[in-house]
Scaffold this motif. Structure first.
Motif, PDB file in Angstrom:
ATOM      1  N   ILE A  20       0.994  -1.018   0.060  1.00 35.46           N
ATOM      2  CA  ILE A  20      -0.148   0.186   0.078  1.00 35.46           C
ATOM      3  C   ILE A  20       0.878   1.271   0.171  1.00 35.46           C
ATOM      4  O   ILE A  20       1.571   1.523   0.860  1.00 35.46           O
ATOM      5  CB  ILE A  20      -0.869   0.112   1.298  1.00 35.46           C
ATOM      6  N   LYS A  21       1.089   1.955  -0.909  1.00 35.05           N
ATOM      7  CA  LYS A  21       1.691   3.275  -1.069  1.00 35.05           C
ATOM      8  C   LYS A  21       0.857   4.137  -1.703  1.00 35.05           C
ATOM      9  O   LYS A  21      -0.130   4.077  -2.448  1.00 35.05           O
ATOM     10  CB  LYS A  21       2.910   3.028  -2.081  1.00 35.05           C
ATOM     11  N   PHE A  22       0.994   5.336  -1.026  1.00 39.60           N
ATOM     12  CA  PHE A  22       0.175   6.511  -1.607  1.00 39.60           C
ATOM     13  C   PHE A  22       0.738   7.974  -1.196  1.00 39.60           C
ATOM     14  O   PHE A  22       1.532   7.904  -0.438  1.00 39.60           O
ATOM     15  CB  PHE A  22      -1.079   6.471  -0.659  1.00 39.60           C
ATOM     16  N   ASP A  23       0.058   8.958  -1.887  1.00 42.92           N
ATOM     17  CA  ASP A  23       0.422  10.217  -1.449  1.00 42.92           C
ATOM     18  C   ASP A  23      -0.765  11.029  -0.953  1.00 42.92           C
ATOM     19  O   ASP A  23      -0.658  12.107  -0.459  1.00 42.92           O
ATOM     20  CB  ASP A  23       1.248  11.126  -2.857  1.00 42.92           C
ATOM     21  N   CYS A  24      -2.137  10.522  -1.473  1.00 41.78           N
ATOM     22  CA  CYS A  24      -3.142  11.167  -1.003  1.00 41.78           C
ATOM     23  C   CYS A  24      -4.198  10.201  -0.549  1.00 41.78           C
ATOM     24  O   CYS A  24      -4.255   8.947  -1.203  1.00 41.78           O
ATOM     25  CB  CYS A  24      -3.966  11.724  -1.974  1.00 41.78           C
ATOM     26  N   LEU A  25      -4.608  10.239   0.570  1.00 39.68           N
ATOM     27  CA  LEU A  25      -5.973   9.471   0.967  1.00 39.68           C
ATOM     28  C   LEU A  25      -7.213  10.232   1.416  1.00 39.68           C
ATOM     29  O   LEU A  25      -7.124  11.361   1.821  1.00 39.68           O
ATOM     30  CB  LEU A  25      -5.809   8.947   2.469  1.00 39.68           C
ATOM     31  N   ILE A  26      -8.391   9.999   0.709  1.00 37.47           N
ATOM     32  CA  ILE A  26      -9.597  10.547   0.952  1.00 37.47           C
ATOM     33  C   ILE A  26     -10.604   9.825   1.432  1.00 37.47           C
ATOM     34  O   ILE A  26     -10.398   8.479   1.156  1.00 37.47           O
ATOM     35  CB  ILE A  26     -10.141  11.212  -0.414  1.00 37.47           C
ATOM     36  N   PRO A  27     -11.662  10.182   2.056  1.00 35.01           N
ATOM     37  CA  PRO A  27     -12.596   9.260   2.657  1.00 35.01           C
ATOM     38  C   PRO A  27     -13.486   8.657   1.505  1.00 35.01           C
ATOM     39  O   PRO A  27     -13.574   8.845   0.435  1.00 35.01           O
ATOM     40  CB  PRO A  27     -13.611  10.049   3.453  1.00 35.01           C
ATOM     41  N   ASN A  28     -13.741   7.331   1.842  1.00 41.37           N
ATOM     42  CA  ASN A  28     -14.465   6.437   0.923  1.00 41.37           C
ATOM     43  C   ASN A  28     -15.995   6.668   1.323  1.00 41.37           C
ATOM     44  O   ASN A  28     -16.474   5.939   2.253  1.00 41.37           O
ATOM     45  CB  ASN A  28     -13.959   4.840   1.108  1.00 41.37           C
ATOM     46  N   VAL A  29     -16.642   7.642   0.666  1.00 39.25           N
ATOM     47  CA  VAL A  29     -17.868   7.844   0.925  1.00 39.25           C
ATOM     48  C   VAL A  29     -18.947   6.916   0.096  1.00 39.25           C
ATOM     49  O   VAL A  29     -19.012   6.559  -0.954  1.00 39.25           O
ATOM     50  CB  VAL A  29     -18.286   9.108   0.521  1.00 39.25           C
ATOM     51  N   VAL A  30     -19.814   5.976   0.966  1.00 44.33           N
ATOM     52  CA  VAL A  30     -20.817   5.079   0.490  1.00 44.33           C
ATOM     53  C   VAL A  30     -22.005   5.437   0.795  1.00 44.33           C
ATOM     54  O   VAL A  30     -22.497   5.510   2.090  1.00 44.33           O
ATOM     55  CB  VAL A  30     -20.320   3.526   0.704  1.00 44.33           C
ATOM     56  N   ALA A  31     -22.967   5.539  -0.119  1.00 42.14           N
ATOM     57  CA  ALA A  31     -24.344   5.869   0.049  1.00 42.14           C
ATOM     58  C   ALA A  31     -25.028   4.693   0.907  1.00 42.14           C
ATOM     59  O   ALA A  31     -24.674   3.634   0.487  1.00 42.14           O
ATOM     60  CB  ALA A  31     -25.184   6.316  -1.248  1.00 42.14           C
ATOM     61  N   LYS A  32     -25.983   4.947   1.758  1.00 45.08           N
ATOM     62  CA  LYS A  32     -26.887   3.673   2.451  1.00 45.08           C
ATOM     63  C   LYS A  32     -27.496   2.849   1.405  1.00 45.08           C
ATOM     64  O   LYS A  32     -27.570   1.585   1.680  1.00 45.08           O
ATOM     65  CB  LYS A  32     -27.706   4.429   3.201  1.00 45.08           C
TER      66      LYS A  32
END
Length: 798
Positions: free
Chosen positions: A194-206
């Motif tokens: 797992i390599k990253f420069d950016c992480l954003i929230p994983n938004v999942v609709a109900k």
């Protein structure tokens, strides 16, 4: 006593500089190669083990099972449901986190760039160990429109890591939105999947969680954290029950609507197995997927080199034993027993190996940058001093010293003192061991030469074979979700430049789907969305029927093209006019108007599959192919960038040359081509310096014989032939076992390629020729020196 052994060993080293150099150089190179391979292997098996929760982290993976119970395919991806559904019903699963690869445009002032990022659940940092420099790992990803960036990215955009609360503009829903920086992480370890420069929230609709059809969507990775006391096999059994219960109705609908007869089986893959897995490959946001075969090949090369270095030591030590016969006789006469002599010679072996070991460390330091380039690693010399590695090096040191010194010590300590003192001693027997070791040396060398030639030929075949289309001077520009009208506008503007020959939009990425032919028969195929200029621009022929054409407005809604493989799999004898039924898409039916000649739309590592082309208006384009005139790259690329910014002002511009992208498909072959060449050269070099030493000793032992032959009229050529023949016979003998082994091994390696180079007899002939020539040059040079010696001096030596 020990200090005396050491003094004698040092004196012998300096008294016989050439042989000492040969032994030390060979061993040092062998040890250095072994150290590098150990570094590589340590890095490979250390992937993802730095996480505090590592023993209990698993990835949910799946297999598609045919009705007969066989495995149709294996995949490491999941959808939205697997993580929360399994956690909800299985107590052993303490937490889950989903990781989805995403590419977003980021804007800084007027500059727009494309940035790869990972969309993850808010508990990402509680499962994985990625320390934050600033920010709270528990809350950093709780809110939407927040972003966690790496230290490198913080420095790039803000020239500081103190950036909490600052914003970065990220494109979302076709417009730039401010994302608040809530954390800055340290650089990801190089041995992390797992390599990253950016992480954003994983938004999942109900709604997504309530839709059971999402059991059949696979587009992200889902990891679970198990209770340390749990049994993963029991968890897998419970996952099966949960899936079969919750997805029961969805499975019935999929079977009815899409004719899917296969079933899905969910398994757990330990995080520590992820990097080297060839069944469930690290992909879709996970990086550096590898293959354990690489480590095996490298380990084999290192062992070859080390064995050859030890063979040199044994051969040269035994061959030089005649020069030390009187020394051994004197030692025995004055009371030295065999055990003392064994310790004496083992001490010399350990001294040589210690010097070689120290030199090997220096060689590793000098060659590590080159090795990193060859193996695509970022290894550092500091890794050598890991306690486990140090112990392994010490083990190698003692093992090598014993292997290289034990047999010579036994032979030398067993000499008869009376014979040695009267100069009547000669090595008994036919020296079968010494000859066998020479055969083994050159057998390994010729094996590696054949392997290297085979890899070179296959790489050359993959990179030069005609693909069935013209990829020269072809530029690709990506623009996802591009409407047909936008693509036409972009094309019209580009064609105003005389350096641009033609422009053709196409769907982005790989689309695959199924349809029905001949009534109920289902066919899987690559699904391409193109316009009429695509095939002519790439010079892909139509072998039957016609291409899409503006003269037939209904082509976009009623017509498709298929390739020759599609026709074969459908079983059509007259394909024109046949119907392809997309029954799951409102029972849409298309008529085949043309057959496209098969071409390699994927790499040559895959067989040509079925392919279908459409102009369907609702299918967006994802990239544009631009054909330009030769030698106009600089000025034309500037024009393309200008037009792109005019037509798509809030999109990032990137371009690639298709020819270069095709070559990237064979990076693995290119890497192993270099590594095998490197290994073959080292093996040949060490074999040759050993052969050189043996030839030198052979010439010294036969000094008197050479003098007599010259006095009796022997020519220089005949003497050179006399001294060289025995060694060349041994080299030729090595081909008997190395050639069949090399043929079998290379054929097994080539089997994995559906398209491969021919394995011809000339490979063996060339290998034999080059090996014999190298051996002749090595032995012949010393033989010529001996043949040119003054016979008077030769006869005085006795």
């Amino acid at each position: 006593m020990i200090s005396n052994y050491f003094k004698i060993a040092i004196r012998n080293l300096f008294r016989n500089k050439v042989y000492s150099f040969i032994n030390i150089a060979g061993l040092a190179i062998g040890l250095a190669a072994t150290m590098l391979i150990i570094l590589y292997s340590k890095d490979e098996v250390s992937y993802d083990r730095f996480h505090a929760n590592n023993p209990n982290i698993y990835r949910i993976v799946n297999q598609w099972i045919n009705p007969d119970g066989s495995v149709k395919s294996s995949d490491g991806n999941t959808g939205h449901l697997q993580g929360p559904k399994f956690k909800e019903s299985i107590p052993e699963i303490k937490a889950f986190v989903r990781i989805k690869s995403d590419t977003r445009n980021i804007r800084k002032a007027t500059e727009i760039t494309s940035q790869e990022m990972l969309a993850v659940d808010s508990n990402f940092f509680s499962i994985f160990t990625f320390p934050l420099i600033t920010g709270n790992p528990q809350t950093a990803l709780l809110q939407p429109k927040t972003i966690v960036i790496s230290e490198k990215m913080a420095e790039k955009y803000f020239n500081s890591t103190n950036v909490l609360g600052k914003t970065i503009e990220v494109m979302e829903n076709d417009k730039f939105e401010p994302f608040v920086v809530t954390g800055v992480t340290q650089a990801c370890p190089q041995n992390s999947s797992i390599k990253f420069d950016c992480l954003i929230p994983n938004v999942v609709a109900k709604e997504e969680f309530q839709n059971t059809d999402n059991w059949f969507n696979f587009f992200q990775n889902t990891f679970v954290l198990l209770d340390p006391k749990s049994d993963d096999k029991n968890v897998v059994a419970k996952m099966k029950r949960v899936y079969e219960t919750d997805a029961k109705e969805a499975m019935k609908r999929m079977a009815k609507d899409y004719g899917i007869k296969e079933s899905t089986r969910y398994l757990l893959q330990p995080l520590s197995d992820l990097h080297l897995s060839t069944q469930f490959i690290a992909s879709n946001g996970l990086q550096d997927a590898s293959n354990p075969t690489f480590s095996y090949i490298l380990a084999g090369i290192a062992i070859f080199i080390l064995i050859i270095a030890c063979i040199n030591f044994v051969n040269l030590t035994v061959a030089r034993s005649l020069k030390r016969a009187k020394e051994i006789g004197v030692r025995k006469v004055v009371g030295g027993d065999r055990q003392q002599l064994i310790f004496q010679f083992l001490g010399e072996s350990f001294t040589l190996c210690l010097i070689a070991f120290l030199l090997a460390i220096l060689l590793v330091e000098l060659t590590l940058p080159t090795f990193n380039h060859l193996s695509n690693k970022a290894l550092a010399l500091s890794y050598l001093f890991d306690i486990k590695l140090v112990l392994s090096y010490i083990g190698i040191f003692f093992l090598t010293s014993l292997l290289a010194g034990f047999y010579p010590a036994l032979v030398l300590s067993g000499y008869n003192p009376v014979q040695t003192l009267y100069g009547r001693f000669n090595l008994s027997g036919k020296n079968y061991l010494q000859k066998s070791l020479v055969v083994l040396q050159f057998g390994l060398a010729s094996f590696l030469i054949i392997a290297t030639i085979t890899i070179y030929l296959q790489f050359n075949y993959l990179t030069t074979k005609e693909l069935g289309y013209d990829d020269k001077n072809l530029i690709m520009v990506e623009k996802w979700n591009m409407k047909h009208q936008e693509a036409q506008l972009f094309k019209d503007e580009l064609l105003k430049n005389p350096n641009i020959i033609d422009v053709a939009p196409k769907n982005g990425g790989f689309w695959g789907t199924v349809a029905k032919v001949n009534g109920e028969k289902q066919l899987s195929f690559a699904y391409e969305t193109v316009n009429p200029s695509y095939l002519p621009m790439l010079k892909i022929p139509i072998v039957e029927g016609r291409n899409f054409s503006p003269e037939f407005p209904s082509d976009s809604t009623n017509s498709v093209l298929v390739n020759e493989t599609f026709v074969k799999e459908a079983g059509w004898k007259k394909p024109i006019g046949q119907i392809v039924n997309f029954w799951y898409d409102n029972n849409t039916k298309y008529s085949v108007v043309g057959v496209v000649k098969d071409y390699h739309f994927a790499s040559l590592n895959e067989k040509i599959g079925s392919q279908l082309f459409t102009m369907k208006p609702k299918n967006d384009y994802g990239k544009v192919f631009i054909k330009i005139k030769p030698n106009t790259e600089t000025i034309t690329l500037a024009h393309i960038a200008k037009i792109f910014k005019q037509v798509f002002p809030i999109s990032s511009y990137e371009y690639k040359f298709k020819e270069a992208e095709n070559l990237k498909s064979y990076e693995s072959e290119a890497k192993w081509k270099q590594i095998m060449l490197f290994g073959a050269v080292l093996t040949i070099f060490i074999s040759c310096i050993g052969l050189f030493g043996l030839a030198t000793l052979s010439a010294e032992k036969r000094t008197k014989e050479i003098g007599i032959r010259k006095v009796l009229g022997a020519s220089i050529a005949s003497i050179v032939t006399l001294l060289s023949t025995d060694f060349i016979k041994l080299v030729c003998l090595s081909f008997i076992f190395s050639f069949p082994l090399a043929y079998f091994s290379t054929q097994k390696w080539l089997e994995k390629y559906p398209y491969r180079a021919d394995f011809n007899w000339w490979i063996f002939a060339f290998t034999a020729l080059i090996t014999i020539c190298i051996a002749l040059f090595t032995v012949g040079w010393q033989s010529i020196r001996a043949a040119l010696m003054n016979p008077v001096k030769s006869l005085k030596t006795e």
